[in-house]
Design a protein around this motif. Structure first.
Motif, PDB file in Angstrom:
ATOM      1  N   LEU A 137       0.942  -1.107  -0.012  1.00 48.76           N
ATOM      2  CA  LEU A 137      -0.191   0.117   0.050  1.00 48.76           C
ATOM      3  C   LEU A 137       1.036   1.283  -0.084  1.00 48.76           C
ATOM      4  N   VAL A 138       0.878   1.997  -1.216  1.00 45.50           N
ATOM      5  CA  VAL A 138       1.646   3.047  -1.154  1.00 45.50           C
ATOM      6  C   VAL A 138       0.796   4.449  -0.905  1.00 45.50           C
ATOM      7  N   VAL A 139       1.077   5.184  -0.051  1.00 43.98           N
ATOM      8  CA  VAL A 139       0.366   6.216   0.182  1.00 43.98           C
ATOM      9  C   VAL A 139       1.126   7.390   0.634  1.00 43.98           C
ATOM     10  N   SER A 140       1.138   8.546  -0.145  1.00 47.45           N
ATOM     11  CA  SER A 140       1.800   9.725   0.121  1.00 47.45           C
ATOM     12  C   SER A 140       1.115  10.841  -0.384  1.00 47.45           C
ATOM     13  N   GLY A 141       1.885  11.990  -0.424  1.00 47.12           N
ATOM     14  CA  GLY A 141       1.147  13.055  -0.660  1.00 47.12           C
ATOM     15  C   GLY A 141       0.683  13.498  -2.325  1.00 47.12           C
ATOM     16  N   GLY A 142       1.352  12.708  -3.094  1.00 49.19           N
ATOM     17  CA  GLY A 142       0.862  12.834  -4.489  1.00 49.19           C
ATOM     18  C   GLY A 142       0.503  11.236  -5.228  1.00 49.19           C
ATOM     19  N   HIS A 143       0.727  10.341  -4.288  1.00 46.05           N
ATOM     20  CA  HIS A 143       0.404   8.967  -4.721  1.00 46.05           C
ATOM     21  C   HIS A 143      -0.403   8.131  -3.731  1.00 46.05           C
ATOM     22  N   THR A 144      -1.345   7.487  -4.125  1.00 50.90           N
ATOM     23  CA  THR A 144      -2.044   6.370  -3.510  1.00 50.90           C
ATOM     24  C   THR A 144      -2.287   4.995  -4.166  1.00 50.90           C
ATOM     25  N   PHE A 145      -1.546   4.140  -4.260  1.00 53.89           N
ATOM     26  CA  PHE A 145      -1.674   2.869  -4.808  1.00 53.89           C
ATOM     27  C   PHE A 145      -1.631   1.646  -4.120  1.00 53.89           C
ATOM     28  N   ILE A 146      -2.244   0.285  -4.746  1.00 56.46           N
ATOM     29  CA  ILE A 146      -2.274  -0.740  -4.135  1.00 56.46           C
ATOM     30  C   ILE A 146      -1.637  -1.732  -5.186  1.00 56.46           C
ATOM     31  N   VAL A 147      -0.076  -2.155  -4.910  1.00 56.58           N
ATOM     32  CA  VAL A 147       0.614  -2.798  -5.861  1.00 56.58           C
ATOM     33  C   VAL A 147       0.940  -3.967  -5.451  1.00 56.58           C
ATOM     34  N   TYR A 148       0.898  -5.122  -6.165  1.00 54.38           N
ATOM     35  CA  TYR A 148       1.359  -6.429  -6.090  1.00 54.38           C
ATOM     36  C   TYR A 148       2.638  -6.670  -6.535  1.00 54.38           C
ATOM     37  N   MET A 149       3.597  -6.734  -5.692  1.00 58.27           N
ATOM     38  CA  MET A 149       4.880  -6.812  -6.084  1.00 58.27           C
ATOM     39  C   MET A 149       5.330  -8.371  -6.323  1.00 58.27           C
ATOM     40  N   LYS A 150       5.516  -8.804  -7.745  1.00 58.21           N
ATOM     41  CA  LYS A 150       5.448 -10.096  -7.857  1.00 58.21           C
ATOM     42  C   LYS A 150       7.101 -10.685  -7.908  1.00 58.21           C
ATOM     43  N   ASP A 151       7.963  -9.676  -8.110  1.00 55.63           N
ATOM     44  CA  ASP A 151       9.506 -10.004  -8.131  1.00 55.63           C
ATOM     45  C   ASP A 151      10.108  -8.603  -7.907  1.00 55.63           C
ATOM     46  N   TYR A 152      11.303  -8.564  -7.780  1.00 52.43           N
ATOM     47  CA  TYR A 152      12.159  -7.258  -7.640  1.00 52.43           C
ATOM     48  C   TYR A 152      12.058  -6.388  -8.827  1.00 52.43           C
ATOM     49  N   GLY A 153      11.197  -5.371  -8.855  1.00 51.93           N
ATOM     50  CA  GLY A 153      11.110  -4.490  -9.948  1.00 51.93           C
ATOM     51  C   GLY A 153       9.937  -4.957 -10.884  1.00 51.93           C
ATOM     52  N   GLU A 154       9.104  -5.817 -10.532  1.00 54.36           N
ATOM     53  CA  GLU A 154       7.983  -6.276 -11.223  1.00 54.36           C
ATOM     54  C   GLU A 154       6.887  -6.123 -10.338  1.00 54.36           C
ATOM     55  N   PHE A 155       5.962  -5.257 -10.987  1.00 52.75           N
ATOM     56  CA  PHE A 155       4.755  -4.761 -10.342  1.00 52.75           C
ATOM     57  C   PHE A 155       3.386  -4.989 -10.941  1.00 52.75           C
ATOM     58  N   GLU A 156       2.399  -5.296 -10.290  1.00 51.60           N
ATOM     59  CA  GLU A 156       1.080  -5.269 -10.693  1.00 51.60           C
ATOM     60  C   GLU A 156       0.222  -4.244 -10.045  1.00 51.60           C
ATOM     61  N   MET A 157      -0.387  -3.104 -10.814  1.00 55.32           N
ATOM     62  CA  MET A 157      -1.000  -2.100 -10.212  1.00 55.32           C
ATOM     63  C   MET A 157      -2.509  -2.636  -9.998  1.00 55.32           C
ATOM     64  N   LEU A 158      -3.070  -2.738  -8.921  1.00 50.88           N
ATOM     65  CA  LEU A 158      -4.412  -3.201  -8.551  1.00 50.88           C
ATOM     66  C   LEU A 158      -5.423  -2.175  -8.262  1.00 50.88           C
ATOM     67  N   GLY A 159      -4.850  -1.054  -7.677  1.00 56.50           N
ATOM     68  CA  GLY A 159      -5.796   0.057  -7.413  1.00 56.50           C
ATOM     69  C   GLY A 159      -4.979   1.405  -7.409  1.00 56.50           C
ATOM     70  N   GLN A 160      -5.756   2.467  -7.557  1.00 53.88           N
ATOM     71  CA  GLN A 160      -4.933   3.706  -7.374  1.00 53.88           C
ATOM     72  C   GLN A 160      -6.334   4.992  -7.266  1.00 53.88           C
ATOM     73  N   THR A 161      -5.725   5.709  -6.909  1.00 51.97           N
ATOM     74  CA  THR A 161      -6.574   7.251  -6.587  1.00 51.97           C
ATOM     75  C   THR A 161      -7.090   7.587  -7.911  1.00 51.97           C
ATOM     76  N   ARG A 162      -8.369   7.969  -7.860  1.00 49.48           N
ATOM     77  CA  ARG A 162      -9.039   8.356  -9.249  1.00 49.48           C
ATOM     78  C   ARG A 162      -9.101  10.005  -9.208  1.00 49.48           C
ATOM     79  N   ASP A 163      -8.650  10.729  -8.168  1.00 50.46           N
ATOM     80  CA  ASP A 163      -8.601  12.101  -7.929  1.00 50.46           C
ATOM     81  C   ASP A 163      -7.331  12.608  -7.107  1.00 50.46           C
ATOM     82  N   ASP A 164      -7.777  13.082  -5.795  1.00 52.46           N
ATOM     83  CA  ASP A 164      -6.893  13.180  -4.886  1.00 52.46           C
ATOM     84  C   ASP A 164      -5.830  12.210  -4.409  1.00 52.46           C
TER      85      ASP A 164
END
Length: 341
Positions: A137-164
């Motif tokens: 779960l990546v949560v910051s001032g500019g980003h909000t994501f849920i990411v599945y880290m499959k391997d080092y440097g390999e990511f699958e975006m599962l969810g993100q903010t649609r606005d703020d």
């Protein structure tokens, strides 16, 4: 290949100038951070031009201090890692141009690092035995994501903010209730004196029931409407109650989607990353819900949640191991996506 790879890392994507020496992506010898919070507080947020100028003023000193604290000479560094996006373009360029010049001068490999990948990699420093796959779960001032880290440097975006982003909503609400900048830590602090059930603020409902996306503009607008109605009626506002109720709505949304993502991918580990990961209420709530669902929650110490170069050094190491090096044509990409190179 040298078993102890020393990365000199540089981070300047927003308002922190940072340099670090990291060994094998997990051991931090130094992590120097020069913050500009006091400078930008009077403006109510980060002023890009001022941030860039301040980076120019301090970057050489910060790098030198990182080398001295690590007791490492420049010639002994194996590679130089630097953030090239996302972030403020002027701020990124300062760190990136310095890193490129240094790499050219000492004839060492250059590694461009995605700032968000850096935040995720902070967990490899905190938890030395952590390996993919896991949820993040990546949560910051500019980003909000849920990411599945499959391997080092390999990511699958599962969810993100649609606005703020969540952190952006915190800053805007903090400003509205008179707390000022930076909003996240101030709301976190004052909420401890408030009743989180005093006001029921809404959560976005998407038509897709299985969506893991977020939206925080609605709850932000609900807070502003609540304040306006109170003002029109001449009624006193309990700032602590507003902050606590707002925080409950935001954190509840984050935690629910994070747990749903873990169940979807059948993983029992979730790491938290980004500046908002330092929020005590988010940590407490996610750990509690994780325990109820047999999910192990990994939370880095506060200094590794906010922007820092150690996390960039960790991410750079794994790119180095894969042979993903950059050349001197590397440029700043302010809207860089996770997984994009």
């Amino acid at each position: 290949m040298n078993e102890n790879i020393k990365i000199l890392a540089i981070e300047s994507s927003c308002d922190e100038t940072s340099a670090a020496i990291v060994i094998n992506g997990r051991k931090v010898l130094s992590n120097v951070i020069s913050s500009q919070i006091d400078i930008h507080t009077k403006f109510g947020g980060v002023v890009p031009e001022i941030a860039s100028r301040k980076h120019i003023e301090v970057i050489a000193l910060v790098v030198q201090q990182a080398l001295e604290e690590a007791q490492v000479e420049l010639k002994d560094v194996d590679a130089i890692g630097v953030t090239y996006g996302p972030g403020l373009v002027g701020a990124l360029l300062v760190g990136m141009q310095y890193a490129k010049s240094l790499a050219y001068a000492i004839k060492k490999p250059l590694i461009g690092v995605n700032h968000i990948e850096g935040h995720i990699s902070a967990n490899f420093i905190q938890y030395s035995d952590l390996k993919p796959p896991f949820m993040c779960l990546v949560v910051s001032g500019g980003h909000t994501f849920i990411v599945y880290m499959k391997d080092y440097g390999e990511f699958e975006m599962l969810g993100q903010t649609r606005d703020d982003a969540a952190g952006e909503a915190y800053d805007k609400v903090a400003r509205a209730i008179g707390l000022g900048y930076p909003g996240g830590p101030k709301i976190d602090k004052i909420s401890k004196d408030g009743d989180e059930n005093a006001i029921k603020f809404p959560r976005a409902n998407f038509h897709e029931n299985d969506s893991l996306d977020f939206s925080f503009s609605g709850v932000k607008s609900a807070v502003l409407n609540y304040l306006n109605k109170k003002q029109m009626k001449g009624e006193k506002v309990n700032t602590a109650d507003v902050a606590a109720s707002f925080q409950k709505a935001v954190v509840g949304f984050l935690v629910d989607n994070a747990i749903k993502a873990c169940k979807l991918k059948k993983v029992n580990k979730i790491a938290v990353a980004g500046g908002v990961a330092a929020n005590t209420y988010l940590r407490k709530t996610l750990i509690k819900e994780g325990a109820l669902n047999n999910i192990n929650v990994l939370v880095p110490e506060t200094v590794l949640c906010t922007d820092n170069a150690a996390m960039i050094g960790s991410a750079a190491y794994f790119e180095y191991k894969k042979g993903n090096l950059s050349d001197l044509r590397l440029n700043a990409v302010p809207n860089l996506k996770l997984g994009q190179r």
